[in-house]
Design a protein around this motif. Structure first.
Motif, PDB file in Angstrom:
ATOM      1  N   LEU A 164       0.808  -1.218   0.000  1.00 26.87           N
ATOM      2  CA  LEU A 164       0.000   0.000   0.000  1.00 26.87           C
ATOM      3  C   LEU A 164       0.845   1.274   0.000  1.00 26.87           C
ATOM      4  O   LEU A 164       0.323   2.373  -0.165  1.00 26.87           O
ATOM      5  N   PRO A 171      -3.016  -3.181  -6.505  1.00 29.06           N
ATOM      6  CA  PRO A 171      -2.553  -3.356  -5.126  1.00 29.06           C
ATOM      7  C   PRO A 171      -1.039  -3.245  -4.966  1.00 29.06           C
ATOM      8  O   PRO A 171      -0.559  -2.703  -3.995  1.00 29.06           O
ATOM      9  N   THR A 172      -0.267  -3.750  -5.933  1.00 28.93           N
ATOM     10  CA  THR A 172       1.186  -3.692  -5.789  1.00 28.93           C
ATOM     11  C   THR A 172       1.851  -3.992  -7.118  1.00 28.93           C
ATOM     12  O   THR A 172       1.274  -4.664  -7.984  1.00 28.93           O
ATOM     13  N   GLN A 232     -11.150   1.016  -0.467  1.00 32.36           N
ATOM     14  CA  GLN A 232     -11.109   1.430  -1.866  1.00 32.36           C
ATOM     15  C   GLN A 232     -12.491   1.347  -2.510  1.00 32.36           C
ATOM     16  O   GLN A 232     -12.847   2.175  -3.351  1.00 32.36           O
TER      17      GLN A 232
END
Length: 288
Positions: A144, A198-199, A241
């Motif tokens: 995050l 997300p990543t 989100q």
């Protein structure tokens, strides 16, 4: 996401907290936390496992924790104050909104029990000394963070030589709950595709190389899948989100989403299967 998003999330944290805590329990076991003299929980949220750590830690071990959200810091503090005053009275469900809002973040009980929690950004932790901690735990946080390199540099800095880091990040393709929510949002016309990534660290090789890049050695990495205790469509399981999107949507779209979501939950239960979340967990050492 900003402070306000996570502050709002703290209100629904009760239902979600115990699921990813399973990853943290595994991490702590692999890190042998009971041998440490000083532990940092970086991105602690509501401090789900702080009671457990204090009960199982080595005598005189210090536990320090921080979170990006002040509301999460207050929640963790209120819970720990209740626990330290009465170990049988630390359930988060029994903590009132007033207790959280008025909590004394500098209670003498914290110092007496070698516990500290503060608001902090894992990308920059000037409150902490170089070479301070034996263990750095970051459970479902690094993915995050806007600047992951800064976060890992800080982790390396605050760890003692020979200190150990433990990280958990989600596997995007293995997060059945998130993919189901996303599908329902798309079908309800609320979004066109995944609302966020997300990543950019998505594979075992990615996270291992990322830790090597920042100087860590003796890396052990594994996949872990946990069940998520989702058996209905309670609002409290809507992640921040998605909550922001629902708050701005029309009633018709929101109702359509919940109808689709309810159907997906029921379909999963008809298969006698839970929703699952997969993550990559990793431990490593800072060289001597």
């Amino acid at each position: 996401m900003n402070h306000h998003t996570w502050d709002a999330y703290s209100k629904s944290y009760l239902n979600i907290q115990k699921n990813p805590a399973t990853f943290q329990l595994t991490l702590m076991n692999m890190l042998r936390f009971e041998q440490a003299d000083e532990i940092l929980d970086a991105g602690c949220a509501g401090g789900q496992l702080h009671q457990y750590i204090l009960q199982q830690r080595k005598k005189n071990c210090k536990l320090t924790a921080c979170d990006f959200s002040m509301e999460m810091v207050k929640l963790a503090s209120a819970r720990m104050l209740k626990f330290l005053n009465n170990p049988l009275d630390g359930a988060i469900s029994e903590i009132s909104a007033q207790e959280i809002e008025n909590v004394d973040l500098n209670s003498p009980l914290f110092e007496q029990n070698k516990y500290k929690v503060f608001q902090g950004d894992v990308q920059s932790l000037p409150q902490l000394n170089d070479n301070q901690f034996d263990i750095y735990i970051s459970n479902m946080v690094i993915h995050l963070v806007e600047n992951k390199d800064l976060a890992l540099q800080e982790a390396f800095r605050v760890l003692k030589p020979g200190g150990k880091i433990g990280i958990v990040i989600p596997v995007v393709s293995g997060n059945l709950l998130m993919s189901t929510l996303t599908k329902c949002f798309i079908q309800a016309g609320l979004i066109k595709d995944m609302p966020f990534k997300p990543t950019d660290i998505e594979t075992r090789e990615d996270i291992i190389n990322f830790l090597y890049k920042h100087g860590f050695k003796e890396i052990v990495c594994w996949n872990q899948t946990i069940p998520f205790d989702l058996f209905d469509i309670d609002d409290n399981y809507i992640f921040p989100q998605f909550r922001e999107i629902l708050d701005k949507a029309s009633k018709e779209q929101v109702d359509q989403f919940y109808s689709l979501y309810k159907s997906e939950v029921q379909n999963r239960l008809n298969l006698n299967l839970p929703f699952t979340v997969e993550a990559l967990s990793l431990i490593a050492k800072k060289p001597l």
